[in-house]
Design a protein around this motif. Structure first.
Motif, PDB file in Angstrom:
ATOM      1  N   TRP A 160      -2.243  25.416 -23.923  1.00  0.00           N
ATOM      2  CA  TRP A 160      -1.976  26.396 -22.873  1.00  0.00           C
ATOM      3  C   TRP A 160      -1.782  27.812 -23.399  1.00  0.00           C
ATOM      4  CZ3 TRP A 160       2.652  28.870 -23.451  1.00  0.00           C
ATOM      5  CH2 TRP A 160       3.654  28.210 -24.182  1.00  0.00           C
ATOM      6  N   LYS A 161      -1.523  27.961 -24.687  1.00  0.00           N
ATOM      7  CA  LYS A 161      -1.334  29.300 -25.243  1.00  0.00           C
ATOM      8  C   LYS A 161      -2.654  30.066 -25.343  1.00  0.00           C
ATOM      9  CE  LYS A 161       2.719  27.972 -27.956  1.00  0.00           C
ATOM     10  NZ  LYS A 161       3.324  27.911 -29.308  1.00  0.00           N
ATOM     11  N   SER A 162      -3.772  29.330 -25.406  1.00  0.00           N
ATOM     12  CA  SER A 162      -5.063  30.001 -25.607  1.00  0.00           C
ATOM     13  C   SER A 162      -6.115  29.678 -24.554  1.00  0.00           C
ATOM     14  CB  SER A 162      -5.625  29.638 -26.995  1.00  0.00           C
ATOM     15  OG  SER A 162      -5.876  28.244 -27.078  1.00  0.00           O
ATOM     16  N   ASN A 167      -3.225  28.661 -19.342  1.00  0.00           N
ATOM     17  CA  ASN A 167      -2.454  29.861 -19.641  1.00  0.00           C
ATOM     18  C   ASN A 167      -2.100  30.613 -18.359  1.00  0.00           C
ATOM     19  OD1 ASN A 167      -2.553  33.046 -20.450  1.00  0.00           O
ATOM     20  ND2 ASN A 167      -1.653  31.806 -22.081  1.00  0.00           N
ATOM     21  N   ALA A 168      -3.078  30.731 -17.447  1.00  0.00           N
ATOM     22  CA  ALA A 168      -2.839  31.414 -16.172  1.00  0.00           C
ATOM     23  C   ALA A 168      -1.833  30.647 -15.319  1.00  0.00           C
ATOM     24  CB  ALA A 168      -4.153  31.597 -15.427  1.00  0.00           C
ATOM     25  N   CYS A 169      -1.926  29.321 -15.321  1.00  0.00           N
ATOM     26  CA  CYS A 169      -0.962  28.499 -14.572  1.00  0.00           C
ATOM     27  C   CYS A 169       0.452  28.731 -15.088  1.00  0.00           C
ATOM     28  CB  CYS A 169      -1.318  27.019 -14.700  1.00  0.00           C
ATOM     29  SG  CYS A 169      -2.797  26.495 -13.795  1.00  0.00           S
ATOM     30  N   CYS A 170       0.607  28.766 -16.399  1.00  0.00           N
ATOM     31  CA  CYS A 170       1.930  28.962 -17.003  1.00  0.00           C
ATOM     32  C   CYS A 170       2.469  30.357 -16.694  1.00  0.00           C
ATOM     33  CB  CYS A 170       1.854  28.739 -18.511  1.00  0.00           C
ATOM     34  SG  CYS A 170       1.525  27.021 -18.987  1.00  0.00           S
ATOM     35  N   LYS A 171       1.595  31.350 -16.709  1.00  0.00           N
ATOM     36  CA  LYS A 171       2.038  32.717 -16.395  1.00  0.00           C
ATOM     37  C   LYS A 171       2.536  32.818 -14.958  1.00  0.00           C
ATOM     38  CE  LYS A 171      -0.581  35.398 -19.773  1.00  0.00           C
ATOM     39  NZ  LYS A 171      -1.716  36.308 -20.023  1.00  0.00           N
ATOM     40  N   VAL A 172       1.815  32.202 -14.047  1.00  0.00           N
ATOM     41  CA  VAL A 172       2.221  32.244 -12.637  1.00  0.00           C
ATOM     42  C   VAL A 172       3.578  31.566 -12.451  1.00  0.00           C
ATOM     43  CG1 VAL A 172       1.700  31.204 -10.384  1.00  0.00           C
ATOM     44  CG2 VAL A 172      -0.035  32.547 -11.565  1.00  0.00           C
ATOM     45  N   ILE A 173       3.780  30.440 -13.119  1.00  0.00           N
ATOM     46  CA  ILE A 173       5.054  29.720 -13.014  1.00  0.00           C
ATOM     47  C   ILE A 173       6.208  30.573 -13.538  1.00  0.00           C
ATOM     48  CG2 ILE A 173       6.345  27.773 -13.996  1.00  0.00           C
ATOM     49  CD1 ILE A 173       3.702  26.158 -13.774  1.00  0.00           C
ATOM     50  N   LYS A 174       5.944  31.363 -14.583  1.00  0.00           N
ATOM     51  CA  LYS A 174       6.981  32.206 -15.190  1.00  0.00           C
ATOM     52  C   LYS A 174       7.027  33.606 -14.588  1.00  0.00           C
ATOM     53  CE  LYS A 174       8.552  29.242 -18.254  1.00  0.00           C
ATOM     54  NZ  LYS A 174       9.942  28.742 -18.194  1.00  0.00           N
ATOM     55  N   GLY A 175       6.167  33.863 -13.590  1.00  0.00           N
ATOM     56  CA  GLY A 175       6.191  35.165 -12.927  1.00  0.00           C
ATOM     57  C   GLY A 175       5.583  36.286 -13.733  1.00  0.00           C
ATOM     58  N   ASP A 287       6.823  28.575 -23.536  1.00  0.00           N
ATOM     59  CA  ASP A 287       7.487  29.625 -24.304  1.00  0.00           C
ATOM     60  C   ASP A 287       7.052  30.992 -23.791  1.00  0.00           C
ATOM     61  OD1 ASP A 287       8.574  31.257 -26.243  1.00  0.00           O
ATOM     62  OD2 ASP A 287       7.008  30.816 -27.716  1.00  0.00           O
ATOM     63  N   MET A 288       7.997  31.770 -23.234  1.00  0.00           N
ATOM     64  CA  MET A 288       7.698  33.083 -22.667  1.00  0.00           C
ATOM     65  C   MET A 288       7.082  34.013 -23.711  1.00  0.00           C
ATOM     66  SD  MET A 288       8.509  33.574 -19.386  1.00  0.00           S
ATOM     67  CE  MET A 288       9.138  35.238 -19.131  1.00  0.00           C
ATOM     68  N   TYR A 289       7.564  33.949 -24.938  1.00  0.00           N
ATOM     69  CA  TYR A 289       7.053  34.824 -25.992  1.00  0.00           C
ATOM     70  C   TYR A 289       5.559  34.591 -26.200  1.00  0.00           C
ATOM     71  CZ  TYR A 289       6.597  37.132 -30.514  1.00  0.00           C
ATOM     72  OH  TYR A 289       6.199  37.959 -31.548  1.00  0.00           O
ATOM     73  N   SER A 290       5.141  33.312 -26.218  1.00  0.00           N
ATOM     74  CA  SER A 290       3.745  32.982 -26.419  1.00  0.00           C
ATOM     75  C   SER A 290       2.866  33.492 -25.276  1.00  0.00           C
ATOM     76  CB  SER A 290       3.570  31.468 -26.565  1.00  0.00           C
ATOM     77  OG  SER A 290       4.252  30.996 -27.705  1.00  0.00           O
ATOM     78  N   LEU A 291       3.404  33.496 -24.067  1.00  0.00           N
ATOM     79  CA  LEU A 291       2.651  33.984 -22.926  1.00  0.00           C
ATOM     80  C   LEU A 291       2.472  35.505 -22.969  1.00  0.00           C
ATOM     81  CD1 LEU A 291       4.189  31.893 -20.001  1.00  0.00           C
ATOM     82  CD2 LEU A 291       1.891  31.654 -20.950  1.00  0.00           C
ATOM     83  N   LEU A 292       3.486  36.196 -23.490  1.00  0.00           N
ATOM     84  CA  LEU A 292       3.439  37.654 -23.510  1.00  0.00           C
ATOM     85  C   LEU A 292       2.683  38.207 -24.715  1.00  0.00           C
ATOM     86  CD1 LEU A 292       7.123  38.356 -22.410  1.00  0.00           C
ATOM     87  CD2 LEU A 292       5.058  38.883 -21.099  1.00  0.00           C
TER      88      LEU A 292
END
Length: 293
Positions: A160-162, A167-175, A287-292
């Motif tokens: 999901w990091k790449s 990745n988009a699904c995880c970003k949406v979940i974390k806002g 992991d928020m850091y990995s998403l950002l």
């Protein structure tokens, strides 16, 4: 019931296939790398000599895009070693199902609704694509190895990091807003559909050695991002960094459909909803850091 040896069973594709086949009561052995060094031809021969397998499923992959913190200098070497360790011992098993890649067509070019007959018109320049190309050439002349050429497969357990959809699904979940380097058309196949297709190849004798395994339908990243964004609490921004379209990455699946008959592909909206639910259930692992970064 056929006895199956699965190589790469802890990876994204292998883990899903193992889970799916075990739910259907297939007999599967999936050794870890410590139990079988698949890059060592002698160890592979010794392993295969102890027990006969009707089908070997080769899902092991050495791909730099999922190895952000590892040594990527041996992608070509390791990929070829693993494949040829089994190819050299192909008389010791019934058949092998290998997962190739659309990268075999050379991703420096537009790959648009490409057919199997177009393979070989261009040689990939990157190590991953070049390794897949060499292996695909070998499989063309094999009597018991089959190349299922994948383009975009998405679903649970992927990196999901790449990988864009997860990745988009995880970003949406974390806002977090979704970002796209450049919009592009892909052909995305749900992992559950790939598992069903693999089962067909386990139980049937294919007419050809190579098949493009896709839905045969193209969809762009911006459309996917908008689908995923529909699950955000507040509609988040979607940033496209570069105007225009990047090189397309789609294929014809007519050869496969001609052989396996009618196949009902999972609707991409349904698969995305299922994936969103999966990441919601496992949100503590994101992991928020990995998403950002």
């Amino acid at each position: 019931m056929k006895k199956i040896l699965l190589i790469g069973g802890t990876g994204y594709i292998g883990r899903n296939i193992k889970e799916y086949l075990e739910s259907l009561n297939y007999i599967i052995k999936s050794p870890t790398s410590s139990e079988l060094d698949a890059t060592d031809e002698k160890k592979v021969r010794d392993f295969l000599s102890k027990e006969y397998y009707d089908v070997v499923i080769h899902s092991a992959v050495d791909n730099s895009c999922t190895k952000l913190y590892k040594d990527n200098s041996k992608v070509l070497y390791n990929s070829l070693n693993i494949f040829y360790s089994f190819e050299k011992n192909k008389k010791l098993f019934g058949k092998m199902i290998y997962f190739g890649s659309g990268a075999e067509y050379n991703k420096e070019n537009d790959i648009k609704n490409v057919s199997e007959e177009e393979f070989g018109n261009s040689i990939p320049k990157d190590e991953y694509g070049f390794a897949k190309y060499i292996i695909a050439k070998q499989i063309e002349n094999s009597d018991n190895i089959y190349n299922l050429r994948l383009f975009g497969v998405f679903g649970k357990y992927e990196h999901w990091k790449s990988k864009f959809i997860s990745n988009a699904c995880c970003k949406v979940i974390k806002g977090i807003p979704i970002s796209i380097r450049q919009n592009v058309y892909f052909d995305y196949l749900a992992i559950e559909d790939l598992c069903k297709i693999v089962e067909w190849f386990i139980n049937n004798k294919p007419k050809f050695n190579v098949y493009n395994v896709t839905t045969g339908k193209s969809i762009d990243l911006l459309t996917i991002a908008e689908m995923i964004n529909g699950y955000s609490v507040d509609k988040l921004p979607i940033y496209v960094c570069k105007d225009g379209l990047a090189k397309e990455y789609t294929s014809s699946n007519q050869r496969m459909l001609n052989e396996i008959g009618s196949f009902e592909f999972t609707n991409i909206e349904d698969s995305i909803k299922e994936l969103i639910d999966y990441y919601n259930e496992n949100s503590e692992r994101i992991d928020m850091y990995s998403l950002l970064y």
